[in-house]
Design an enzyme around this catalytic site. Sequence first.
Site, mmCIF file in Angstrom:
data_model
loop_
_atom_site.group_PDB
_atom_site.id
_atom_site.type_symbol
_atom_site.label_atom_id
_atom_site.label_comp_id
_atom_site.label_asym_id
_atom_site.label_seq_id
_atom_site.Cartn_x
_atom_site.Cartn_y
_atom_site.Cartn_z
ATOM 1 N N TYR A 1 43.249 16.316 37.393
ATOM 2 C CA TYR A 1 42.484 15.681 39.303
ATOM 3 C C TYR A 1 43.495 14.221 39.071
ATOM 4 C CZ TYR A 1 38.491 18.882 38.743
ATOM 5 O OH TYR A 1 38.018 20.570 38.782
ATOM 6 N N ASP B 1 31.308 14.727 38.211
ATOM 7 C CA ASP B 1 32.036 15.979 37.414
ATOM 8 C C ASP B 1 33.507 15.488 37.743
ATOM 9 O OD1 ASP B 1 32.861 19.110 37.006
ATOM 10 O OD2 ASP B 1 34.532 18.162 38.347
ATOM 11 N N GLN C 1 26.995 25.562 25.746
ATOM 12 C CA GLN C 1 26.324 24.307 27.104
ATOM 13 C C GLN C 1 26.079 24.827 28.250
ATOM 14 O OE1 GLN C 1 23.653 23.689 25.679
ATOM 15 N NE2 GLN C 1 22.003 23.414 27.926
#
Length: 281
Positions: free
Chosen positions: A53, A48, A161
Amino acid sequence: MKEITFNHRKSSIIGMGTWRLGEGDLLETQKEIAILKYGLHHGVNVIDTAEMYGEGKAEKAVGTAIKGFDRDSFQIISKFYPYHATPELIKDSLEKSLKRLQTDYLDVYLLHWRGNTPLAETVQGLEAVKKAGLIKSWGVSNFNTDDLKELAAVPDGENCQVNEDLYNLTSRGVEYSVLPYQKEHGIDFVGYSPFGSDNNEFLKLKNELGDVAAQKHISIFELLLAWCVRNNDVLTIPKTSSTDHFVSNLKAIDIDFTPDELELIDKIYPKPTKEEPLDTI
Ligand SMILES: NC(=O)c1ccc[n+]([C@@H]2O[C@H](COP(=O)([O-])OP(=O)(O)OC[C@H]3O[C@@H](n4cnc5c(N)ncnc54)[C@H](OP(=O)(O)O)[C@@H]3O)[C@@H](O)[C@H]2O)c1
């Protein structure tokens, strides 16, 4: 190792979080990359990450870590900022992420949190990059049940999803309606920050929980992680930059609880009994 169906594929029930990776010096980053490789070698097959980040530094570290691994043997989730949620900006962000990750496609691309762009526009952009083969699936993050319902009502919104929300013992609100809604609609749930992130205070508060862990001869971290995956319906994505912690986390996901233990834990941290505001970090 416990498995789960994620994004229509068999997957480890634990993934690797990457927030704050790649932000230290070269040696630190090399260590973090080595841990990601260790995970991939040991069957942890979801990573992930996000453009946010370290403003791309985490994605770069992931790109280095995955070199030499069969791209089809693991899945990458990345996320775009809400202020990049128009069709043109989604494509632009995605191309930059793919470059940093040194890969041709993402398995899952998520809207990191809800912003001002109408959901219909964002879905249109995500469907376009899916059609172009740049992503396999798309989803959202930090959505509550009302947000998910609103999303389902826009054209192609039902193709969502995945939804990724905060989930740990002190943040159980999603159990009330988010998890049941997602189950009913076939939307995979990813639970982030199983240890409450880098918040050390979080663990200091858990004396009674410490007793439960001690009785089971496991660490409090193992208890926290095992608890997240106790029902086999949550993909949990802890972050660690320590091999010892990684080994401990791998062991944790196979720990089961007796009904009595779960009842005791529920007394310390009760289940939600009504809709609660969504916790986020
Ligand atoms: N979608 C979103 O909005 C969102 C928000 C937050 C996070 N996330 C994702 O979720 C991932 C995980 O969340 P997080 O990074 O916030 O925090 P976390 O995984 O809850 O906790 C990370 C902290 O726990 C420590 N730790 C890990 N395993 C341990 C163990 N076995 N024993 C002792 N300490 C341990 C880590 O230190 P060491 O490194 O020293 O092990 C680090 O300080 C992120 O990296 C990111 O990928 C998503």
